[in-house]
Design an enzyme around this catalytic site. Structure first.
Site, PDB file in Angstrom:
ATOM      1  N   SER A  49      49.293 -81.617  29.079  1.00  0.00           N
ATOM      2  CA  SER A  49      50.701 -82.004  29.060  1.00  0.00           C
ATOM      3  C   SER A  49      51.568 -80.803  29.425  1.00  0.00           C
ATOM      4  CB  SER A  49      51.120 -82.513  27.684  1.00  0.00           C
ATOM      5  OG  SER A  49      52.520 -82.742  27.644  1.00  0.00           O
ATOM      6  N   TYR A 100      51.654 -81.841  18.704  1.00  0.00           N
ATOM      7  CA  TYR A 100      51.114 -82.458  19.922  1.00  0.00           C
ATOM      8  C   TYR A 100      50.922 -81.410  21.009  1.00  0.00           C
ATOM      9  CZ  TYR A 100      50.946 -85.276  24.183  1.00  0.00           C
ATOM     10  OH  TYR A 100      50.594 -85.815  25.403  1.00  0.00           O
TER      11      TYR A 100
END
Length: 254
Positions: A145, A158
């Site tokens: 990500s 995350y």
């Protein structure tokens, strides 16, 4: 259909929606036989039916990748069986994203995120990579990500889990690459299937980028096809940014 993945056997985790679904559909369109994996049998059947309706090959294997080695091994075994004895491409896509701040993150949430986002793909790779090597090679694609490399003030948990996956990508490339298994990652930007007339809350995060807006899941799927196919035979251990330029370039307003 160009057949870039003709007769490849692929397992895509988290393939019942968004990026995972787009990857599964594109793989099938390129000639792969795809195992669509996820928690929801209803959504899995929908994806499989859509692929088959377009002439592709797909099957659904239900799995709740909770981080246990048992769950990952069970998925590996069933997927291998469904695909007729082997897997050529593994896409570690399944993940969860709690957007809490650090003080608002409890221990249970911490453990859950690392279980799903890191432990599950770790043990799934451990279950499949040696067999890939023994069969002559394969490709593993992890999903990272953009927030793993560009700090934002929410979702630290995350972000760190995706940073772990990018690190594992490089380590696995060194571990399995010499045995014929290429391991790479894709780092998506803000990606979402648009809903007409509805603004996505993360659109602001793509302001000031070359792309100027959110990306579609298909953009990630095309990148995955490249990394899975023979065209990427000399590509090992990279993190391919497909993020609209979010981490590499700033567009200044006049």
């Amino acid at each position: 259909m160009s057949g870039r993945l003709h007769d490849k056997r692929a397992l895509v985790t988290g393939a019942t929606s968004n990026i995972g679904r787009a990857i599964a559909e594109r793989f099938a369109a390129e000639g792969a036989h795809v195992v669509v994996s996820g928690r929801s049998a209803e959504r899995g059947a929908e994806v499989v039916d859509a692929i088959r309706a377009r002439g592709g090959r797909a099957d659904f294997v239900q799995a709740d990748l909770d981080g246990s080695a048992e769950a990952s091994r069970a998925l590996a075994e069933e997927a291998v069986s469904v695909l007729g004895g082997g897997i050529d491409v593994l896409v570690n896509n399944a993940g969860i994203f709690p957007g809490d701040s650090t003080p608002d993150t409890d221990e249970k949430s911490f453990d859950r995120v690392y279980a799903v986002n890191v432990k599950a793909p770790f043990f799934l790779t451990a279950a499949l990579a040696p067999a890939m090597a023994g069969a002559g090679g394969g490709a593993i694609i992890n999903l990272g990500s953009w927030v793993a490399r560009l700090g934002i003030p929410v979702g630290a948990l995350y972000s760190s889990s995706k940073g772990a996956m990018e690190t594992l990508t490089r380590a696995w490339a060194a571990e399995f690459g010499p045995r014929g298994v290429r391991v790479n990652a894709i780092s998506p930007g803000v990606v979402h299937t648009p809903v007409p007339g509805v603004a996505h809350p993360a659109e602001n995060m793509m302001k000031g980028t070359p792309a100027g807006g959110i990306g579609h899941p298909e953009a990630i799927a095309y990148a995955a096809v490249y990394l899975a196919g023979d065209e990427a035979a000399f590509v090992h251990g990279i993190v391919l940014d497909v993020d609209g330029g979010r981490t590499t370039a700033a567009v200044l307003a006049a």
